[in-house]
Enzyme design. Sequence first.
Site, PDB file in Angstrom:
ATOM      1  N   ASP A 145      -3.147  -3.068  -2.528  1.00  8.01           N
ATOM      2  CA  ASP A 145      -4.138  -2.057  -2.518  1.00  8.01           C
ATOM      3  C   ASP A 145      -4.027  -0.928  -3.719  1.00  8.01           C
ATOM      4  OD1 ASP A 145      -5.388   0.985  -0.664  1.00  8.01           O
ATOM      5  OD2 ASP A 145      -6.655  -0.571  -1.778  1.00  8.01           O
ATOM      6  N   ASN A 146      -5.273  -0.567  -4.100  1.00  8.80           N
ATOM      7  CA  ASN A 146      -5.417   0.587  -5.125  1.00  8.80           C
ATOM      8  C   ASN A 146      -5.067   0.160  -6.479  1.00  8.80           C
ATOM      9  OD1 ASN A 146      -3.719   2.150  -2.634  1.00  8.80           O
ATOM     10  ND2 ASN A 146      -5.590   2.890  -3.316  1.00  8.80           N
ATOM     11  N   GLU A 192     -11.528   4.042  -1.218  1.00 12.59           N
ATOM     12  CA  GLU A 192     -11.908   4.481   0.181  1.00 12.59           C
ATOM     13  C   GLU A 192     -13.024   5.754   0.168  1.00 12.59           C
ATOM     14  OE1 GLU A 192      -8.808   3.762  -0.717  1.00 12.59           O
ATOM     15  OE2 GLU A 192      -7.349   5.120  -0.006  1.00 12.59           O
ATOM     16  N   ASP A 194       0.915  -1.179   0.033  1.00 10.55           N
ATOM     17  CA  ASP A 194       0.089   0.061  -0.026  1.00 10.55           C
ATOM     18  C   ASP A 194       0.962   1.245  -0.016  1.00 10.55           C
ATOM     19  OD1 ASP A 194      -2.748   1.436   2.185  1.00 10.55           O
ATOM     20  OD2 ASP A 194      -2.210   1.526   0.016  1.00 10.55           O
ATOM     21  N   LYS A 209       2.783   3.535  -5.613  1.00  9.44           N
ATOM     22  CA  LYS A 209       2.424   2.738  -6.659  1.00  9.44           C
ATOM     23  C   LYS A 209       3.768   2.232  -7.633  1.00  9.44           C
ATOM     24  CE  LYS A 209      -0.801   3.381  -3.971  1.00  9.44           C
ATOM     25  NZ  LYS A 209      -0.792   2.590  -2.690  1.00  9.44           N
TER      26      LYS A 209
HETATM   27  O1  LIG Z   1       2.593   9.555  -0.460  1.00 12.16           O
HETATM   28  C1  LIG Z   1       3.554   8.964  -0.362  1.00 12.16           C
HETATM   29  C2  LIG Z   1       3.513   7.490  -0.652  1.00 12.16           C
HETATM   30  S1  LIG Z   1       3.255   6.556   0.201  1.00 12.16           S
HETATM   31  C3  LIG Z   1       1.307   6.343   0.345  1.00 12.16           C
HETATM   32  C4  LIG Z   1       1.005   5.610  -0.929  1.00 12.16           C
HETATM   33  N1  LIG Z   1      -0.374   5.337  -1.085  1.00 12.16           N
HETATM   34  C5  LIG Z   1      -0.791   6.357  -1.856  1.00 12.16           C
HETATM   35  O2  LIG Z   1      -0.247   6.887  -2.579  1.00 12.16           O
HETATM   36  C6  LIG Z   1      -2.480   6.169  -2.079  1.00 12.16           C
HETATM   37  C7  LIG Z   1      -3.174   7.142  -2.971  1.00 12.16           C
HETATM   38  C8  LIG Z   1      -4.477   7.273  -2.942  1.00 12.16           C
HETATM   39  C9  LIG Z   1      -5.165   8.152  -3.813  1.00 12.16           C
HETATM   40  C10 LIG Z   1      -4.900   9.462  -3.532  1.00 12.16           C
HETATM   41  C11 LIG Z   1      -5.361  10.411  -4.244  1.00 12.16           C
HETATM   42  C12 LIG Z   1      -6.629   9.907  -5.214  1.00 12.16           C
HETATM   43  F1  LIG Z   1      -7.216  10.960  -5.700  1.00 12.16           F
HETATM   44  C13 LIG Z   1      -7.029   8.798  -5.348  1.00 12.16           C
HETATM   45  C14 LIG Z   1      -6.192   7.782  -4.639  1.00 12.16           C
HETATM   46  C15 LIG Z   1      -5.348   6.144  -2.233  1.00 12.16           C
HETATM   47  C16 LIG Z   1      -4.557   5.202  -1.669  1.00 12.16           C
HETATM   48  O3  LIG Z   1      -5.352   4.188  -1.004  1.00 12.16           O
HETATM   49  C17 LIG Z   1      -3.143   4.994  -1.426  1.00 12.16           C
HETATM   50  O4  LIG Z   1      -2.502   4.122  -0.883  1.00 12.16           O
HETATM   51  C18 LIG Z   1       4.629   9.582   0.460  1.00 12.16           C
HETATM   52  C19 LIG Z   1       5.662   8.968   0.870  1.00 12.16           C
HETATM   53  C20 LIG Z   1       6.926   9.785   1.638  1.00 12.16           C
HETATM   54  C21 LIG Z   1       6.660  11.019   1.545  1.00 12.16           C
HETATM   55  O5  LIG Z   1       7.877  11.919   1.947  1.00 12.16           O
HETATM   56  C22 LIG Z   1       5.696  11.739   1.067  1.00 12.16           C
HETATM   57  O6  LIG Z   1       5.620  13.239   0.950  1.00 12.16           O
HETATM   58  C23 LIG Z   1       4.277  10.979   0.405  1.00 12.16           C
HETATM   59 MG   LIG Z   2      -3.942   2.501  -0.316  1.00  9.28          MG
END
Ligand SMILES: O=C(CSCCNC(=O)c1cc(-c2ccc(F)cc2)cc(O)c1O)c1ccc(O)c(O)c1
Ligand SMILES: [Mg+2]
Length: 214
Positions: free
Chosen positions: A169-170, A199, A141, A144
């Site tokens: 997920d996703n 979600e 998760d 991606k």
């Molecule tokens: O965000 C991260 C990467 S880890 C989270 C990955 N998960 C997702 O991106 C994720 C995204 C969505 C989603 C978002 C927007 C939408 F419009 C639709 C769906 C849904 C999910 O269920 C997810 O799991 C990170 C890490 C380190 C850093 O320093 C930083 O700034 C950011």
């Molecule tokens: Mg997710």
Amino acid sequence: TRSTRPQRLLNAVRKHATRGDPQSVISAIDHFCRHSEWAMNIGDEKGSILDSVVSELNPEKVLELGTYCGYSTVRIARLLPPGARLITLEFNADYAAIARQVIAWAGLEDRVQLVEGASEDWIPRMKEHFGIETFDFVFLDHWKDRYLPDTKLMEDCGLLRKGTVLLADNVICPGVPDYLQYVRNSLSYKSCYFKSHLEYTKAEDGLEKSVFLG
Ligand SMILES: O=C(CSCCNC(=O)c1cc(-c2ccc(F)cc2)cc(O)c1O)c1ccc(O)c(O)c1
Ligand SMILES: [Mg+2]
């Protein structure tokens, strides 16, 4: 300074959930995300599918890639027998700090080990650092574009055994096309898709369950 969304999510847990009661933590986060602010937790609908996969498997050794605020960590850990272990990797230090507190509020810190850092740095160190031979269950998760390279890395590091289950997920939204193509076409996996929704929304999303065949 303004609070962050993860901090506001933690405040909602402290305000509405009971210490030591994982289900109340899950409900408090779902309520916050439905009625206050959307956040990228797996959520209640896909979370129920996660619950059924974990309950059926009864895993001893679990790896979670991408902790965020610890919602899925709590969902999984609450179903594990006390001797089982869940290692969860989070790259973002701010997310990790919130997740530690959410996991502690649920009273599950004894079976969860949260590790901060990049998955590609930690996966090769699982055996020598955590004494892990192989994982029974892996929940993907995190970023991606890391699902596929990290899956290949886990294979190369011998962390998967015949019967290890990967749940991703996703796979529709945001989507992981390269990962899906790999697990659905590789002779080393038996894969199936659980259709659901992103979600807290009506958008399509789903989980891909892939059993490693060795
Ligand atoms: O965000 C991260 C990467 S880890 C989270 C990955 N998960 C997702 O991106 C994720 C995204 C969505 C989603 C978002 C927007 C939408 F419009 C639709 C769906 C849904 C999910 O269920 C997810 O799991 C990170 C890490 C380190 C850093 O320093 C930083 O700034 C950011
Ligand atoms: Mg997710």
